[in-house]
Design a protein around this motif. Structure first.
Motif, PDB file in Angstrom:
ATOM      1  N   PRO A 133       0.842  -1.204   0.000  1.00 14.85           N
ATOM      2  CA  PRO A 133       0.000   0.000   0.000  1.00 14.85           C
ATOM      3  C   PRO A 133       0.876   1.253   0.000  1.00 14.85           C
ATOM      4  N   LYS A 134       0.636   2.146  -0.957  1.00 17.27           N
ATOM      5  CA  LYS A 134       1.471   3.344  -1.074  1.00 17.27           C
ATOM      6  C   LYS A 134       0.690   4.654  -0.983  1.00 17.27           C
ATOM      7  N   ALA A 135      -0.483   4.713  -1.600  1.00 21.19           N
ATOM      8  CA  ALA A 135      -1.174   6.000  -1.701  1.00 21.19           C
ATOM      9  C   ALA A 135      -2.686   5.824  -1.801  1.00 21.19           C
ATOM     10  N   VAL A 136      -3.376   6.918  -1.495  1.00 14.06           N
ATOM     11  CA  VAL A 136      -4.828   7.010  -1.688  1.00 14.06           C
ATOM     12  C   VAL A 136      -5.075   8.182  -2.627  1.00 14.06           C
ATOM     13  N   ARG A 152      -7.655  11.477   6.034  1.00 19.13           N
ATOM     14  CA  ARG A 152      -6.320  11.889   6.494  1.00 19.13           C
ATOM     15  C   ARG A 152      -5.844  10.992   7.644  1.00 19.13           C
ATOM     16  N   GLU A 153      -6.760  10.712   8.574  1.00 23.56           N
ATOM     17  CA  GLU A 153      -6.417   9.863   9.729  1.00 23.56           C
ATOM     18  C   GLU A 153      -5.967   8.472   9.272  1.00 23.56           C
ATOM     19  N   ILE A 154      -6.691   7.919   8.314  1.00 26.67           N
ATOM     20  CA  ILE A 154      -6.362   6.583   7.797  1.00 26.67           C
ATOM     21  C   ILE A 154      -5.006   6.618   7.078  1.00 26.67           C
ATOM     22  N   CYS A 155      -4.779   7.646   6.260  1.00 22.72           N
ATOM     23  CA  CYS A 155      -3.507   7.750   5.534  1.00 22.72           C
ATOM     24  C   CYS A 155      -2.343   7.853   6.511  1.00 22.72           C
ATOM     25  N   ASP A 156      -2.507   8.638   7.572  1.00 29.82           N
ATOM     26  CA  ASP A 156      -1.441   8.779   8.575  1.00 29.82           C
ATOM     27  C   ASP A 156      -1.201   7.454   9.303  1.00 29.82           C
ATOM     28  N   GLU A 157      -2.289   6.786   9.654  1.00 32.69           N
ATOM     29  CA  GLU A 157      -2.177   5.512  10.383  1.00 32.69           C
ATOM     30  C   GLU A 157      -1.401   4.465   9.570  1.00 32.69           C
ATOM     31  N   GLY A 159       0.553   5.181   6.884  1.00 40.31           N
ATOM     32  CA  GLY A 159       1.716   5.763   6.218  1.00 40.31           C
ATOM     33  C   GLY A 159       1.553   5.894   4.712  1.00 40.31           C
ATOM     34  N   LEU A 160       0.364   6.299   4.276  1.00 40.33           N
ATOM     35  CA  LEU A 160       0.093   6.409   2.834  1.00 40.33           C
ATOM     36  C   LEU A 160       0.099   7.869   2.390  1.00 40.33           C
ATOM     37  N   LEU A 161       0.585   8.080   1.163  1.00 42.28           N
ATOM     38  CA  LEU A 161       0.509   9.399   0.537  1.00 42.28           C
ATOM     39  C   LEU A 161      -0.961   9.696   0.228  1.00 42.28           C
ATOM     40  N   LEU A 162      -1.407  10.901   0.586  1.00 40.79           N
ATOM     41  CA  LEU A 162      -2.788  11.291   0.259  1.00 40.79           C
ATOM     42  C   LEU A 162      -2.784  12.241  -0.924  1.00 40.79           C
ATOM     43  N   MET A 163      -3.391  11.789  -2.030  1.00 39.63           N
ATOM     44  CA  MET A 163      -3.572  12.643  -3.209  1.00 39.63           C
ATOM     45  C   MET A 163      -5.040  13.027  -3.306  1.00 39.63           C
ATOM     46  N   GLU A 164      -5.294  14.317  -3.487  1.00 39.95           N
ATOM     47  CA  GLU A 164      -6.664  14.810  -3.642  1.00 39.95           C
ATOM     48  C   GLU A 164      -6.909  15.087  -5.128  1.00 39.95           C
TER      49      GLU A 164
END
Ligand SMILES: *Cc1c(COP(=O)(O)O)cnc(C)c1O
Length: 377
Positions: A133-136, A152-157, A159-164
């Motif tokens: 798993p790398k990014a959302v 954001r909370e899930i991405c931080d938990e 360690g995923l890059l968040l792309m909007e």
């Protein structure tokens, strides 16, 4: 009476004609068709508008999504989580880079990425152990920002890059914070039909990270280093034309006025339709830029009937999107089955979108709603 437009680009042009024509003529006189001063001027204006530190304008909203994946080296063996109910570009860019899109379901009310489904899909990929798993890539569908508090909370938990993916979301807000601020990196599109559109293809990438900004600026021009004929990485030819920047500058100045009108017309649609249709819900503290005004019919058959009644009255309507991405032919090899993402599948069968743009008038909305309210269930 002139026919009703789904998105009245002509009315917008006539309203802004003087400023747009003047700007186009200035570019033609200057001859600076590539990387002219209007491009930097637009990037500065977009930073001021969104409140974001860095902006890289690019050739289109799809390249805007590809470039951060390239910059982060996301590719084969990597998993990128995307909603299934979106335009194909959101997932296509992941596949283009050799990574695997993992389709998640969306929320039945907001149509945006469902955090519960996202978490479940991340855990499934982890448990299976085949992909990393790398990014959302979260989408602000139809102009409404996604649930970034939870995402954001899930991405931080994990360690995923968040792309909007704010291709449709430019001008939306959560608690006064503008769309294009919610990802580690955020992207938009200036395709003519988007909330802020140019007269061809265009897009932009936003970030607060100075290192990522440098890499994106390099990728935009063939992976350039300190100068044009110094190439330090594999890049693209992904610049925004000077002409498109010159066209976008006056459009950006008018954007808030148009956005206010879209919001007023959306409120009127909802007021007139909510007794008979499932109308869109904007959660508390959220603001939509109404890239689309999308409602739900009671059944697929009801949708067919409603769209036929609209068509008979010369009123255009569209279905965004008739097929969720996990059911598309191109993604058959990933092995999804009917029923895997039930909300996305159901929405695809009942939603439809009505005329919506910055120059829509109350009279037209009333006329459309009158037709809609006459259709039997
Ligand atoms: C339009 C769109 C894109 C792609 O933008 P282009 O400028 O057409 O390449 C990406 N994602 C979403 C959600 C879109 O609606």
């Amino acid at each position: 009476m002139a026919s009703i437009a789904f998105n009245d680009l002509k009315a917008q042009y006539h309203h802004l004609k003087e400023a747009i024509d003047t700007n186009i003529a200035a570019v033609l006189e200057s001859g600076a068709f590539i990387s002219g001063p209007q491009v930097q001027e637009l990037e500065d204006a977009l930073c001021r508008y969104t409140g974001r530190k860095y902006c890289v304008t690019v050739s289109n909203g799809t390249d805007a999504l590809v470039m951060p994946l390239m910059a982060k080296g996301i590719g084969e063996g990597d998993a990128v989580f995307v909603p299934s109910f979106t335009f194909v570009a959101t997932a296509e860019v992941v596949s283009q880079q050799g990574a695997t899109p993992i389709f998640c379901d969306v929320d039945d009310v907001t149509f945006n990425l469902d955090p519960v489904s996202l978490r479940k899909k991340i855990q499934e990929v982890q448990a299976e152990g085949k992909l990393t798993p790398k990014a959302v890539i979260s989408v602000d569908l139809f102009g409404l920002p996604a649930d970034y508090h939870a995402i954001r909370e899930i991405c931080d938990e994990f360690g995923l890059l968040l792309m909007e993916d704010a291709a449709q979301g430019f001008g939306g807000e959560i608690n006064g914070v503008k769309a294009c601020n919610f990802g580690d990196v955020s992207t938009t599109s200036f395709f003519p039909a988007k909330p802020l559109g140019c007269y061809g293809d265009g897009g932009a990438i936003f970030t607060d990270d100075p290192e990522l900004y440098e890499v994106l600026a390099s990728i935009r021009v063939h992976g350039k280093g300190t100068e044009k004929y110094d190439n330090v990485r594999v890049g693209l030819n992904a610049r925004l034309d000077t002409l498109q920047a010159a066209i976008l500058l006056p459009k950006l100045r008018e954007f808030d006025t148009e956005n206010t009108n879209r919001n007023n017309m959306a409120a009127l649609y909802t007021q007139l339709l909510r007794d008979k249709y499932d109308t869109p819900v904007v959660p508390e503290g959220y603001y939509s830029s109404w890239a689309q005004y999308t409602i739900k019919a009671k059944s697929p058959e009801h949708r067919t009937k409603v769209q036929a009644a609209l068509k008979a009255a010369d009123i255009p309507s569209m279905v965004y999107y008739p097929k969720p991405l996990h059911r598309q032919t191109v993604y058959e090899p990933l092995g999804y089955r009917p029923g895997d993402l039930p909300v996305s599948e159901r929405l695809s069968s009942v939603v439809f979108s009505l005329p919506m743009h910055g120059y829509l008038t109350e009279d037209i909305v009333r006329k459309i709603c009158q037709i809609l309210n006459q259709v039997e269930d």
